[in-house]
Enzyme design. Structure first.
Site: not given
Ligand code: ADP
Ligand code: MG
Length: 519
Positions: A60, A93-94, A386
């Site tokens: 996270d 956040t990332t 989240d």
């Molecule tokens: P953040 O802290 O930004 O939410 P995450 O590690 O949760 O970071 O990643 C979020 C990103 O991953 C988003 O752009 C979301 O659309 C993408 N995402 C989520 N599930 C999938 C998936 N199955 N395939 C590709 N991208 C995905």
């Molecule tokens: Mg996320």
């Protein structure tokens, strides 16, 4: 001869101009680099050890940045981006941190080419406007029903360590929690969704309780430990004889008088239990102290009572049962009391844990998160947090966009074509913004083990052809396709917030040309 003028003390450290800028930009980029590899479902975890030796394993962004002991003032600004993103929408956040880092990196190149910081800042703001437009353009028109919310919640949790519980199951629990407490306008008060964690069972035992789970034991050992169809009183008053009032002071001169005084106090204590019993109360939740003798009388009349519960818990009990919080027992009546389907005290992980299942329309819920170890429970809790954030955002604002980089490709496209209409050097900054946004799909591709350049080329081509294209990761497979078909969607609010907060942080850092630090 003029005397030199000293404004600052000798120990003050001062860097200015290009040096200050360079150091700030480098610090900001370092922060973004720290979270890069965690983006998306194939993101890796970080193992963090703090100065006291506590270990946290997490994926996270906000947690990673929060745990890192970051000192550099410009880097702290990026941490604040992650924090404000977390507070505003609970996810993304990332994305926000990576975006801010990229904006800084591109700005540095422009500044090196002698483009003034002001032009860069203006260009970025112009580009932000275009980007927000593009997010609007990507909104998925379908009604946001329960199923749509489950896909949003699941997207937010993919790739997080949630022990042996499938994210699909957790997503359903999260969405049911949100729907239970949402009002008619789909608004949600986050205080109504409580999370209670406990190790000692596998993550698969995680459940939604339509009421309150709290750590508390009955005020007296002989009280019942389980009550069905309970009538509940929530009290914010101490349960004991009234003391300290002038008219209860009397002078005792004989043994008889002492006995009389004591039995009067005793009668008053018994009276408390009788008043509650006569009102039909089965369960008492009290935010103040219940004295031992009163607890014993309550036990005698078969009432289950909890003393000294926290204010937030008293609120939750009231919301779950419909009880009114009472500051006095005087005049207590049926309308003041609430209803619970059941109240049970159970032993979990060596402690008494109490479950109150409210009525069907309970206005509060508790996610009871289980896991085999503290690490699993903590990471599951963060994943749920989240998912709650995005589910509430999607439910309240009713707008979702395709995930997996699709919205970012559309943004970059829109911003690049908008750059043509921008005059002067600012146009270069607008283009740089588009390049920065590309970093999100590029990083998703990288983390999924694809060649980032090839992936971006394919992605753009497909976006041109079909309008929507993402890097969709489904278990072991990665495919460039329409994320909507694979139920990978994000709330529009999360994307907007990430764009806005990243731009704000980057431009704030770029405007600084002087760092004056007291030593
Ligand atoms: P953040 O802290 O930004 O939410 P995450 O590690 O949760 O970071 O990643 C979020 C990103 O991953 C988003 O752009 C979301 O659309 C993408 N995402 C989520 N599930 C999938 C998936 N199955 N395939 C590709 N991208 C995905
Ligand atoms: Mg996320």
């Amino acid at each position: 001869m003029q005397q030199p003028l000293y404004v600052l003390t000798e120990s003050t450290q001062r860097t200015s101009g290009a040096d200050a800028r360079r150091s700030n930009v480098a610090a900001g980029r370092a922060v973004a680099a720290a979270v890069r590899t965690t983006l998306g479902p194939r993101g890796m975890d970080k193992l963090l050890v703090d100065s006291s030796g506590t270990v946290v394993v997490t994926n996270d962004g906000a947690t990673i940045l929060g745990e890192m002991d970051i000192e550099h003032p410009a880097a702290r600004m990026l941490v604040e981006v992650a924090e404000s993103q977390e507070a505003a929408v609970g996810d993304g956040t990332t994305t926000a941190a990576i975006l801010a880092g990229e904006l800084l990196a591109r700005a540095e190149d422009l500044l090196d080419d002698d483009i003034h910081a002001t032009a860069v800042v203006e260009g970025y703001h112009e580009a932000l406007r275009l980007a927000l437009d593009a997010v609007d353009g990507m909104r998925i028109d379908d009604e946001i029903d329960r199923e749509a919310l489950v896909t949003v919640a699941e997207s937010a949790m993919t790739g997080k360590g949630t022990g042996d519980i499938a994210t699909g199951v957790l997503a359903e629990i999260v969405v049911d929690a949100v729907l239970q407490v949402a009002d008619d306008d789909r608004r949600v008060d986050r205080d109504d969704i409580r999370v209670f964690t406990r190790t000692g069972a596998s993550a698969a035992a995680t459940e939604l309780v339509r009421g309150v789970v709290f750590e508390g034991e009955p005020a007296n050992d002989t009280m019942p430990r389980s009550v069905e169809d309970a009538t509940v009183a929530v009290l914010d008053t101490k349960l004991d004889v009234r003391s300290g009032e002038v008219d209860t002071e009397y002078t005792i001169t004989s043994v008889e008088q002492l006995d009389a005084a004591l039995s009067a106090e005793d009668a008053e204590r018994r009276g408390i239990a009788e008043t509650l019993s006569a009102a039909g109360v089965d369960v008492v939740v009290c935010s103040k102290k219940i004295s031992d003798p009163v607890a014993a009388y309550l036990a005698d009349v078969g009432i289950l009572a909890f003393s000294n519960v926290k204010g937030s818990e008293a609120r939750a009990f009231a919301r779950a049962t419909g009880a009114r919080r009472l500051g006095t027992l005087a005049g207590i009546e049926a309308g003041d009391l609430g209803a619970a389907a059941s109240v049970r005290v159970e032993r979990h992980g060596g402690d008494d844990v109490t479950f109150l299942e409210g009525s069907d329309d309970s206005r509060t819920v508790t996610l009871y998160v289980r896991g085999s170890t503290d690490h699993v429970v903590d990471e599951t809790e963060r994943a749920i947090d989240d998912a709650l954030g995005v589910t509430v955002a999607a439910s309240e604002d009713g707008e979702i966009v395709p995930g997996a980089g699709a919205v970012e490709i559309a943004i970059a496209d829109r911003v690049r074509s908008g750059a043509n209409a921008v005059t002067g050097r600012k146009a270069l900054a607008v283009e740089a913004f588009a390049d920065a946004v590309d970093a999100i799909p590029r990083t998703l591709a990288e983390n999924a083990g694809l060649d980032p350049i090839d992936a971006l080329v394919d992605l753009r081509a497909r976006h041109e052809r079909e309008g929507v294209a993402g890097i969709v990761i489904d278990g072991p497979s990665v495919e460039i396709t329409d994320p909507r078909d694979e139920h990978v969607v994000d709330p529009a609010a999360v994307k907007r917030e990430a764009l806005e907060s990243a731009t704000e942080a980057a431009t704030m850092i770029l405007r600084i040309d002087d760092v004056i630090a007291a030593n």
